[in-house]
Scaffold this active site. Structure first.
Site, PDB file in Angstrom:
ATOM      1  N   SER A 173      -4.235   3.951 -13.923  1.00 57.58           N
ATOM      2  CA  SER A 173      -5.482   3.876 -13.156  1.00 57.58           C
ATOM      3  C   SER A 173      -6.392   5.043 -13.504  1.00 57.58           C
ATOM      4  CB  SER A 173      -5.175   3.912 -11.659  1.00 57.58           C
ATOM      5  OG  SER A 173      -4.151   3.006 -11.359  1.00 57.58           O
TER       6      SER A 173
HETATM    7  C1  SAM Z   1      -2.817  -0.478 -11.955  1.00 53.25           C
HETATM    8  S1  SAM Z   1      -1.172  -0.727 -12.479  1.00 53.25           S
HETATM    9  C2  SAM Z   1      -0.331   0.641 -11.717  1.00 53.25           C
HETATM   10  C3  SAM Z   1      -0.652   1.986 -12.262  1.00 53.25           C
HETATM   11  C4  SAM Z   1       0.456   2.954 -12.082  1.00 53.25           C
HETATM   12  N1  SAM Z   1       0.613   3.385 -10.704  1.00 53.25           N
HETATM   13  C5  SAM Z   1       0.340   4.115 -13.049  1.00 53.25           C
HETATM   14  O1  SAM Z   1       0.318   5.268 -12.612  1.00 53.25           O
HETATM   15  O2  SAM Z   1       0.309   3.863 -14.240  1.00 53.25           O
HETATM   16  C6  SAM Z   1      -0.591  -2.043 -11.421  1.00 53.25           C
HETATM   17  C7  SAM Z   1       0.867  -2.359 -11.604  1.00 53.25           C
HETATM   18  O3  SAM Z   1       1.287  -3.200 -10.549  1.00 53.25           O
HETATM   19  C8  SAM Z   1       2.318  -4.002 -11.051  1.00 53.25           C
HETATM   20  N2  SAM Z   1       2.519  -5.124 -10.134  1.00 53.25           N
HETATM   21  C9  SAM Z   1       1.781  -6.259 -10.016  1.00 53.25           C
HETATM   22  N3  SAM Z   1       2.296  -7.027  -9.047  1.00 53.25           N
HETATM   23  C10 SAM Z   1       3.369  -6.378  -8.536  1.00 53.25           C
HETATM   24  C11 SAM Z   1       4.293  -6.667  -7.499  1.00 53.25           C
HETATM   25  N4  SAM Z   1       4.244  -7.787  -6.783  1.00 53.25           N
HETATM   26  N5  SAM Z   1       5.268  -5.767  -7.247  1.00 53.25           N
HETATM   27  C12 SAM Z   1       5.359  -4.624  -7.961  1.00 53.25           C
HETATM   28  N6  SAM Z   1       4.500  -4.300  -8.948  1.00 53.25           N
HETATM   29  C13 SAM Z   1       3.518  -5.160  -9.227  1.00 53.25           C
HETATM   30  C14 SAM Z   1       1.839  -4.395 -12.427  1.00 53.25           C
HETATM   31  O4  SAM Z   1       2.900  -4.830 -13.241  1.00 53.25           O
HETATM   32  C15 SAM Z   1       1.180  -3.085 -12.879  1.00 53.25           C
HETATM   33  O5  SAM Z   1       2.076  -2.333 -13.649  1.00 53.25           O
END
Ligand code: SAM
Length: 406
Positions: free
Chosen positions: A70
């Site tokens: 992000s």
């Molecule tokens: C914006 S990214 C997160 C960024 C992360 N916190 C970082 O520091 O790099 C969003 C993440 O949410 C995950 N995601 C999407 N749906 C999800 C779910 N139901 N449960 C857990 N993770 C999920 C995606 O695979 C993705 O890696």
């Protein structure tokens, strides 16, 4: 690049976030100065890893980002919203690269704990390895649908989602400690706000609301996808929150029939479209949506009247009618300006009428004193527990009833 070079880049980025007022505490500043973001983005030039930008790391077949590191600015805002303290137990939903988990771990320290869960096992595996290599060895990296929380580590003092949701999973409230904080990028009819909730008797109440933009959470909580591919070119999407199924072919054809452009007389910046004004429009009019070109499709002038041009995205707010639509545009000659007069352009047979409605809504927002999203108060009740409560707006989701007042 030497260790000293990347440390200097980290210090520079931290300084920028401090000057911008996004980092407000010593603890968050120290975490940004210390945790090496470039180690979590091995494919990226280290210099780029310390620019204040989101960096996508995985895409879907139709060109939408599935995971990213992000933007540091929003990570800083959310770390401040969390009000972390050493010794706390934290659950992160959405591990992605693992960088934010490392920032969290840095702040809660050795007496605290961080559990992070991602639905994508490939990402979780890579993040686990990187966190280990970077020395964050006590962080638990789990694979699963974060809608279930992670019961093994509950209760948590802080639960934070880093993907956007329209609803709150009952498991999150269930796994939150008595005085805990739940922080989610909450999509309110498509306009996202990072909302920090605290317990207030039988419901949760917002303690802090800040505009944000995250990719949507997948899995059980995802609900119906409001984003539809628009036209033949990959990377162009129309998002509509309305329950009606839009006539995409007619709407696409409408773009070829531009009607009159209406000046509104209202000066805005594009950030208003993502926060106060955007929220006002979405709450007052179910046909409000967004037309966007992302990735390789951005920068090709595929979005007529686009009011927003940022790297990798071109977009504008639209009001979608039956076979016509209207888009928020910039006054001619203000393409490079931060503040611009909002114009509205109609498209299609009924475009002028739809444009007049959109222009009227923008003027109403101005007349109402330009309410900002930070002034919004949100109560989140488990479904069935809201008898007798009134609010200016209600959004009913399968698990939660959101009551909103400005
Ligand atoms: C914006 S990214 C997160 C960024 C992360 N916190 C970082 O520091 O790099 C969003 C993440 O949410 C995950 N995601 C999407 N749906 C999800 C779910 N139901 N449960 C857990 N993770 C999920 C995606 O695979 C993705 O890696």
């Amino acid at each position: 690049m030497t260790e000293a070079d990347v440390a200097a880049l980290r210090t520079a980025l931290t300084g920028q976030l401090l000057r911008g007022g996004l980092i407000r505490s010593g603890e968050v500043a120290e975490a940004f100065r210390t945790v090496p973001r470039h180690l979590f983005l091995p494919e990226v030039d280290p210099a780029k890893a310390y620019v204040d930008e989101a960096i996508p790391v995985k895409w879907s077949a139709d060109g939408r980002p599935l995971s990213s590191s992000s933007q540091p600015a929003i990570m800083a805002i959310m770390l401040e919203q969390l009000r972390l303290e050493p010794g706390q137990r934290v659950l992160e939903i959405g591990t992605g690269t693992g960088y934010n988990a490392a920032l969290l771990a840095h702040i809660v320290g050795e007496t605290g704990s961080v559990t992070t869960v991602d639905i994508d096992d490939e990402l979780a595996l890579a993040a686990r390895q990187r966190l280990h290599d970077a020395g964050y060895r006590s962080i638990v990296v789990a694979t699963g649908d974060g809608a279930a929380g992670w019961p093994d580590g509950a209760p948590y003092d802080r639960i934070v989602a880093t993907a956007s949701v329209r609803d709150l999973a009952p498991a999150w409230t269930g796994q939150l400690s008595a005085g805990g904080r739940l922080l989610v990028p909450l999509s309110l009819r498509g306009v996202q706000q990072a909302v920090a909730f605290e317990r207030a008797g039988d419901h949760l109440a917002s303690a802090s609301v800040v505009a944000c933009g995250f990719m949507p959470l997948a899995g059980e909580l995802a609900g119906q996808d409001p984003v539809r591919p628009f036209g033949e070119i990959p990377g162009v999407f129309l998002r509509v929150e309305d329950d009606r199924e839009p006539d995409l072919a007619a709407l696409h054809a409408a773009l070829g029939q531009p009607g009159q452009a209406l000046p509104t007389g209202i000066a805005i910046t594009r950030s208003y479209l993502f926060s106060g004004l955007g929220l006002w429009l979405a709450l007052h009019e179910p046909g409000i949506g967004e037309l966007a070109a992302v990735g390789a499709a951005a920068g090709r002038n595929l979005i007529p009247a686009a009011s927003t041009h940022i790297p990798g995205m071109e977009s504008t707010t639209v009001l979608v009618g039956e076979v016509s639509m209207a888009a928020v545009a910039r006054a001619p000659g203000t393409e490079q300006e931060t503040t611009f007069e909002a114009w509205v352009r109609g498209y299609g047979p009924d475009g002028d009428r739809v444009a007049e409605r959109l222009a009227a809504l923008i003027r109403d927002w101005d007349f109402a004193g330009r309410p900002a999203s930070s002034a919004l108060r949100i109560k989140a009740y488990p479904v069935g527990a809201t008898d007798g409560e009134h609010a200016a707006f209600t959004i009913a989701m399968p698990h939660t009833r959101f009551l909103l007042d400005w």
